[in-house]
Design a protein around this motif. Structure first.
Motif, PDB file in Angstrom:
ATOM      1  N   LEU A 134      20.843 -12.523  -3.200  1.00  0.00           N
ATOM      2  CA  LEU A 134      19.596 -12.506  -2.947  1.00  0.00           C
ATOM      3  C   LEU A 134      19.238 -12.187  -1.266  1.00  0.00           C
ATOM      4  CD1 LEU A 134      17.378 -14.346  -5.407  1.00  0.00           C
ATOM      5  CD2 LEU A 134      17.671 -12.146  -5.302  1.00  0.00           C
TER       6      LEU A 134
ATOM      7  N   ASP B  94      17.568  -8.013  -4.306  1.00  0.00           N
ATOM      8  CA  ASP B  94      18.736  -8.236  -4.992  1.00  0.00           C
ATOM      9  C   ASP B  94      19.845  -7.474  -4.493  1.00  0.00           C
ATOM     10  OD1 ASP B  94      20.772  -9.076  -6.610  1.00  0.00           O
ATOM     11  OD2 ASP B  94      19.664  -8.776  -8.535  1.00  0.00           O
TER      12      ASP B  94
ATOM     13  N   TYR C 245      15.629 -14.938  -9.944  1.00  0.00           N
ATOM     14  CA  TYR C 245      16.828 -14.065 -10.026  1.00  0.00           C
ATOM     15  C   TYR C 245      17.157 -13.635 -11.523  1.00  0.00           C
ATOM     16  CZ  TYR C 245      21.745 -12.645  -9.496  1.00  0.00           C
ATOM     17  OH  TYR C 245      22.914 -11.862  -9.630  1.00  0.00           O
TER      18      TYR C 245
END
Length: 147
Positions: A10, A16, A138
């Motif tokens: 990240l 991402d 995430y």
């Protein structure tokens, strides 16, 4: 404690990097390389198919794109091998402030980072990480298309 792979993948801004088309260890690179390998020698077939489907006349251009994706060369925003076209103040700022992500900074949200729609997305990403935690963020984003 946060998984170091997540922190590495990240970007400071919350993007991402691992799902980027230019990421050197990403799935797009891997799948593109695999497809290029599977299509090796297909030029002759594409030429035959172009008689009935003119789209296949563009096969060489498709191959150029595929080769580009198969050669992903960016190490991500936290690496020394950064090749991201997005200008990001956070990439240097986070070191000065000793934070991993923008939302952790005492000056967040600052006026130095992005403008317009890009700024809105940056705020959205960072507010979400702050709300649910970086690891959950995430995992949540990993199930969605990057683009």
């Amino acid at each position: 404690m946060m998984n170091s792979d997540i922190r590495t993948g990240l970007a400071v801004c919350g993007l991402d990097c691992t799902r980027c088309a230019d990421y050197e260890n990403g799935e797009i690179k891997s799948l593109s390389a695999r497809l290029a390998d599977l299509l090796r020698g297909y030029e002759r077939v594409a030429s035959l198919k172009s008689v009935n489907n003119p789209l296949f006349n563009e096969y060489p251009i498709f191959l150029e794109f595929l080769q580009h994706f198969a050669q992903g060369a960016c190490g991500g925003c936290r690496s020394d091998n950064l090749r991201c076209p997005i200008e990001c103040h956070a990439n240097t700022c986070h070191r000065q402030h000793g934070v991993d992500f923008c939302f952790e900074c005492n000056e967040y949200p600052c006026d130095k980072q992005f403008e317009g729609k890009t700024r809105e997305k940056w705020l959205e990403r960072n507010n979400r990480m702050k709300e649910i935690g970086v690891e959950n963020y995430y995992l949540e984003k990993s199930k969605l298309p990057r683009y």
